[in-house]
Design a protein around this motif. Structure first.
Motif, PDB file in Angstrom:
ATOM      1  N   ASP A  20      14.918   4.610  -9.222  1.00 58.98           N
ATOM      2  CA  ASP A  20      14.084   4.660  -8.017  1.00 58.98           C
ATOM      3  C   ASP A  20      13.533   3.284  -7.647  1.00 58.98           C
ATOM      4  O   ASP A  20      13.547   2.890  -6.494  1.00 58.98           O
ATOM      5  CB  ASP A  20      12.955   5.668  -8.217  1.00 58.98           C
ATOM      6  N   ALA A  21      13.044   2.541  -8.626  1.00 58.52           N
ATOM      7  CA  ALA A  21      12.417   1.248  -8.352  1.00 58.52           C
ATOM      8  C   ALA A  21      13.417   0.196  -7.872  1.00 58.52           C
ATOM      9  O   ALA A  21      13.013  -0.849  -7.355  1.00 58.52           O
ATOM     10  CB  ALA A  21      11.695   0.738  -9.597  1.00 58.52           C
ATOM     11  N   SER A  53       3.560  -2.820  -4.310  1.00 56.25           N
ATOM     12  CA  SER A  53       4.214  -2.138  -5.425  1.00 56.25           C
ATOM     13  C   SER A  53       5.364  -3.011  -5.932  1.00 56.25           C
ATOM     14  O   SER A  53       6.011  -3.705  -5.148  1.00 56.25           O
ATOM     15  CB  SER A  53       4.759  -0.791  -4.947  1.00 56.25           C
ATOM     16  N   GLU A  77      -0.089  -1.353 -10.609  1.00 51.98           N
ATOM     17  CA  GLU A  77      -0.972  -0.185 -10.525  1.00 51.98           C
ATOM     18  C   GLU A  77      -0.795   0.622  -9.242  1.00 51.98           C
ATOM     19  O   GLU A  77      -1.325   1.727  -9.122  1.00 51.98           O
ATOM     20  CB  GLU A  77      -2.441  -0.583 -10.719  1.00 51.98           C
ATOM     21  N   THR A  80       5.495   3.253  -7.963  1.00 53.45           N
ATOM     22  CA  THR A  80       6.049   4.539  -7.525  1.00 53.45           C
ATOM     23  C   THR A  80       5.369   5.750  -8.159  1.00 53.45           C
ATOM     24  O   THR A  80       5.354   6.817  -7.570  1.00 53.45           O
ATOM     25  CB  THR A  80       7.558   4.620  -7.809  1.00 53.45           C
ATOM     26  N   GLU A  81       4.786   5.592  -9.323  1.00 49.62           N
ATOM     27  CA  GLU A  81       4.144   6.716 -10.015  1.00 49.62           C
ATOM     28  C   GLU A  81       2.628   6.737  -9.823  1.00 49.62           C
ATOM     29  O   GLU A  81       1.934   7.566 -10.407  1.00 49.62           O
ATOM     30  CB  GLU A  81       4.467   6.666 -11.519  1.00 49.62           C
ATOM     31  N   ALA A  82       2.090   5.846  -9.011  1.00 50.38           N
ATOM     32  CA  ALA A  82       0.640   5.727  -8.837  1.00 50.38           C
ATOM     33  C   ALA A  82       0.056   6.945  -8.132  1.00 50.38           C
ATOM     34  O   ALA A  82       0.696   7.557  -7.278  1.00 50.38           O
ATOM     35  CB  ALA A  82       0.312   4.464  -8.044  1.00 50.38           C
ATOM     36  N   SER A  83      -1.176   7.256  -8.485  1.00 48.63           N
ATOM     37  CA  SER A  83      -1.918   8.333  -7.818  1.00 48.63           C
ATOM     38  C   SER A  83      -2.763   7.736  -6.699  1.00 48.63           C
ATOM     39  O   SER A  83      -2.948   6.516  -6.615  1.00 48.63           O
ATOM     40  CB  SER A  83      -2.823   9.037  -8.831  1.00 48.63           C
ATOM     41  N   ASP A  86      -5.441   5.701  -8.210  1.00 47.71           N
ATOM     42  CA  ASP A  86      -4.969   4.381  -8.639  1.00 47.71           C
ATOM     43  C   ASP A  86      -4.990   3.407  -7.463  1.00 47.71           C
ATOM     44  O   ASP A  86      -5.419   2.258  -7.610  1.00 47.71           O
ATOM     45  CB  ASP A  86      -3.541   4.462  -9.184  1.00 47.71           C
ATOM     46  N   HIS A 105       4.078   3.724  -1.468  1.00 43.28           N
ATOM     47  CA  HIS A 105       4.993   4.857  -1.416  1.00 43.28           C
ATOM     48  C   HIS A 105       4.277   6.161  -1.080  1.00 43.28           C
ATOM     49  O   HIS A 105       3.085   6.301  -1.287  1.00 43.28           O
ATOM     50  CB  HIS A 105       5.653   5.037  -2.792  1.00 43.28           C
ATOM     51  N   SER A 108       1.611   9.005  -2.647  1.00 44.17           N
ATOM     52  CA  SER A 108       0.279   8.464  -2.923  1.00 44.17           C
ATOM     53  C   SER A 108      -0.413   7.906  -1.680  1.00 44.17           C
ATOM     54  O   SER A 108      -1.622   8.086  -1.511  1.00 44.17           O
ATOM     55  CB  SER A 108       0.311   7.427  -4.049  1.00 44.17           C
TER      56      SER A 108
END
Length: 159
Positions: A20-21, A53, A77, A80-83, A86, A105, A108
């Motif tokens: 993904d990244a 990101s 921080e 792609t997986e950040a909330s 975050d 992204h 989030s």
């Protein structure tokens, strides 16, 4: 404080072979990024802090703005997986003394927008390449209020 959310422009579809990244912008995404960078450069405050990101598609989105001499920082921080939390923490919302632009992204970014401007829903649909500009202002002695200042799409920019 102004918090500007910029979703990366159109990127290659994900696949099992491509992490993904590592997804890159498509030719259409490169044009979207250039248009939005042109508009942002004309309206961003000079002291705007820009966090990006580490994903390739967000760095390529930012490249269009960095060509216009805007400095930025890669911020794991907000990856792609950040909330949403975050992202808000990275931006130092609502306590930052400067404007902050986050290039990131879904979901989030949409979760941040919903949390700040429409708390009744969990997420807003931030389209690829779009910018959502959220601001806080004092209003008639009522304290700080959060407002949606603008939503801009690259499709609306004539360049």
């Amino acid at each position: 404080m102004d918090l500007i959310l910029w979703r990366h422009a159109e990127a290659e579809p994900g696949s099992e072979e491509l992490a993904d990244a590592l997804r890159r912008l498509t030719p259409k995404g490169q044009k979207q990024a250039q248009k939005m960078a042109y508009w942002l450069d004309s309206v961003l405050p000079d002291n705007c802090r820009i966090l990006v990101s580490p994903a390739i598609r967000t760095r390529e989105t930012m490249a269009a703005l960095s060509k216009l001499n805007r400095k930025f920082k890669i911020a794991p921080e907000i990856g792609t997986e950040a909330s949403a939390n975050d992202l808000l923490k990275a931006a130092n919302w609502p306590d930052s003394r400067e404007s902050v632009l986050l290039i990131g992204h879904q979901p989030s970014l949409g979760e941040v927008a919903a949390q700040l401007i429409t708390p009744q829903q969990n997420e807003c649909a931030v389209r690829k390449g779009n910018v959502w500009w959220i601001t806080q202002k004092e209003r008639d002695g009522e304290g700080l209020r959060t407002y949606l200042k603008a939503i801009m799409s690259p499709d609306l920019i004539i360049k």
